[in-house]
Write a protein that holds these residues in place. Structure first.
Motif, PDB file in Angstrom:
ATOM      1  N   ALA A   8       1.021  -1.443  -0.129  1.00 48.34           N
ATOM      2  CA  ALA A   8       0.253  -0.214  -0.106  1.00 48.34           C
ATOM      3  C   ALA A   8       0.796   1.353  -0.403  1.00 48.34           C
ATOM      4  O   ALA A   8       0.731   1.988  -0.513  1.00 48.34           O
ATOM      5  N   LYS A   9       1.595   1.309   0.942  1.00 48.27           N
ATOM      6  CA  LYS A   9       2.676   2.507   0.845  1.00 48.27           C
ATOM      7  C   LYS A   9       3.674   2.294   0.064  1.00 48.27           C
ATOM      8  O   LYS A   9       3.660   3.428  -0.701  1.00 48.27           O
ATOM      9  N   ALA A  10       3.881   1.837  -1.847  1.00 48.40           N
ATOM     10  CA  ALA A  10       4.999   2.003  -2.215  1.00 48.40           C
ATOM     11  C   ALA A  10       3.880   1.696  -3.952  1.00 48.40           C
ATOM     12  O   ALA A  10       4.110   2.355  -4.686  1.00 48.40           O
ATOM     13  N   GLY A  11       2.513   1.526  -3.558  1.00 50.24           N
ATOM     14  CA  GLY A  11       1.769   1.387  -4.377  1.00 50.24           C
ATOM     15  C   GLY A  11       2.057   0.476  -5.492  1.00 50.24           C
ATOM     16  O   GLY A  11       1.530   0.949  -6.782  1.00 50.24           O
ATOM     17  N   VAL A  12       1.728  -0.568  -4.956  1.00 52.39           N
ATOM     18  CA  VAL A  12       1.992  -1.627  -5.788  1.00 52.39           C
ATOM     19  C   VAL A  12       1.203  -2.827  -5.078  1.00 52.39           C
ATOM     20  O   VAL A  12       1.050  -2.612  -3.780  1.00 52.39           O
ATOM     21  N   THR A  13       1.142  -3.761  -5.616  1.00 48.69           N
ATOM     22  CA  THR A  13       0.659  -5.276  -4.779  1.00 48.69           C
ATOM     23  C   THR A  13       1.657  -6.422  -4.332  1.00 48.69           C
ATOM     24  O   THR A  13       2.663  -5.733  -4.671  1.00 48.69           O
ATOM     25  N   PRO A  14       1.154  -6.728  -3.366  1.00 47.43           N
ATOM     26  CA  PRO A  14       1.253  -8.004  -2.701  1.00 47.43           C
ATOM     27  C   PRO A  14       2.398  -8.945  -3.676  1.00 47.43           C
ATOM     28  O   PRO A  14       3.429  -9.650  -3.683  1.00 47.43           O
ATOM     29  N   ARG A  15       1.442  -9.263  -4.627  1.00 47.79           N
ATOM     30  CA  ARG A  15       1.753 -10.219  -5.507  1.00 47.79           C
ATOM     31  C   ARG A  15       3.383  -9.590  -6.553  1.00 47.79           C
ATOM     32  O   ARG A  15       4.453 -10.133  -6.311  1.00 47.79           O
ATOM     33  N   THR A  16       3.552  -7.865  -6.638  1.00 51.05           N
ATOM     34  CA  THR A  16       4.278  -7.976  -6.939  1.00 51.05           C
ATOM     35  C   THR A  16       5.163  -8.213  -6.381  1.00 51.05           C
ATOM     36  O   THR A  16       6.758  -8.353  -6.789  1.00 51.05           O
ATOM     37  N   ILE A  17       5.539  -7.874  -4.635  1.00 54.16           N
ATOM     38  CA  ILE A  17       6.473  -7.695  -3.944  1.00 54.16           C
ATOM     39  C   ILE A  17       6.739  -9.270  -3.949  1.00 54.16           C
ATOM     40  O   ILE A  17       8.310  -9.629  -3.890  1.00 54.16           O
ATOM     41  N   ARG A  18       6.740  -9.829  -4.066  1.00 59.26           N
ATOM     42  CA  ARG A  18       6.072 -11.744  -3.742  1.00 59.26           C
ATOM     43  C   ARG A  18       7.536 -11.616  -4.931  1.00 59.26           C
ATOM     44  O   ARG A  18       7.889 -12.422  -5.099  1.00 59.26           O
ATOM     45  N   TYR A  19       6.454 -11.908  -6.394  1.00 54.68           N
ATOM     46  CA  TYR A  19       7.767 -11.555  -7.568  1.00 54.68           C
ATOM     47  C   TYR A  19       9.246 -11.059  -7.297  1.00 54.68           C
ATOM     48  O   TYR A  19      10.106 -11.540  -8.197  1.00 54.68           O
ATOM     49  N   TYR A  20       9.475  -9.688  -6.582  1.00 54.19           N
ATOM     50  CA  TYR A  20      10.502  -9.403  -7.118  1.00 54.19           C
ATOM     51  C   TYR A  20      11.227  -9.992  -6.052  1.00 54.19           C
ATOM     52  O   TYR A  20      12.417  -9.734  -6.307  1.00 54.19           O
ATOM     53  N   GLU A  21      10.705 -10.453  -5.027  1.00 56.62           N
ATOM     54  CA  GLU A  21      11.463 -11.187  -3.666  1.00 56.62           C
ATOM     55  C   GLU A  21      12.115 -12.900  -4.701  1.00 56.62           C
ATOM     56  O   GLU A  21      13.087 -13.258  -4.806  1.00 56.62           O
ATOM     57  N   GLU A  22      10.924 -12.892  -5.674  1.00 55.79           N
ATOM     58  CA  GLU A  22      11.541 -14.337  -6.272  1.00 55.79           C
ATOM     59  C   GLU A  22      13.300 -13.939  -6.946  1.00 55.79           C
ATOM     60  O   GLU A  22      13.609 -14.785  -7.440  1.00 55.79           O
ATOM     61  N   LEU A  23      12.991 -12.550  -8.000  1.00 53.19           N
ATOM     62  CA  LEU A  23      14.066 -12.725  -8.608  1.00 53.19           C
ATOM     63  C   LEU A  23      15.472 -11.791  -7.534  1.00 53.19           C
ATOM     64  O   LEU A  23      16.038 -11.443  -8.054  1.00 53.19           O
TER      65      LEU A  23
END
Length: 153
Positions: A8-23
């Motif tokens: 919410a603070k970054a303006g992205v979805t939790p899914r995006t964060i999990r994807y960035y984590e995978e990368l």
């Protein structure tokens, strides 16, 4: 903060964060005993940097490499050289996109010019034969957009 708060603070979805984590671009500060990801302001700032670089046209793989460059260099000079190499390559990609957009703009301008000559056409669309029209034949090259619209299947 948990992943939803960070998103919410970054303006992205939790899914995006999990994807960035995978990368390997971002990782949680820690995990709770129940397995929930916990993030700090440092991860929020990192996520904001990622979004900013994406807005500038950098691909996620390049961003991941940027974050890892400091681990591959012993000195600031080495890090600076590698960053310059990456930025020079990015500049080349930008120049190529500009070239492609300029070509696209020119084709679009030509299509407008050609189609403007068709405003006075009174032939029914189902009866027309644009390929034999004087306006159409007057031009050496007709943009694909026009061909798409008049193509007979």
């Amino acid at each position: 903060m948990q992943i939803g708060d960070l998103a919410a603070k970054a303006g992205v979805t939790p899914r995006t964060i999990r994807y960035y984590e995978e990368l390997g671009i971002i990782e949680p500060e820690e995990r709770t005993a129940g397995g929930f990801r916990l993030y700090s302001e440092a991860q929020l700032r990192r996520l904001q940097i990622v979004q900013s670089l994406k807005d500038l046209g950098f691909e996620l793989e390049h961003i991941r490499v940027f974050f890892n460059l400091k681990h591959c260099n012993e000195s600031g000079g080495g890090l600076a050289r590698e960053l310059v190499e990456h930025l020079t390559e990015q500049e080349r990609r930008i120049d190529e996109r500009i070239r492609q957009y300029s070509l696209m703009k020119e084709r679009n301008r030509r299509a407008i010019e050609i189609l403007s000559g068709c405003f006075c056409c009174t032939v029914k669309v189902v009866e027309r034969d644009c390929h034999h029209c004087e306006i159409y034949r007057r031009h050496d090259e007709v943009p694909d957009l026009i061909e798409c619209a008049i193509y007979e299947s």
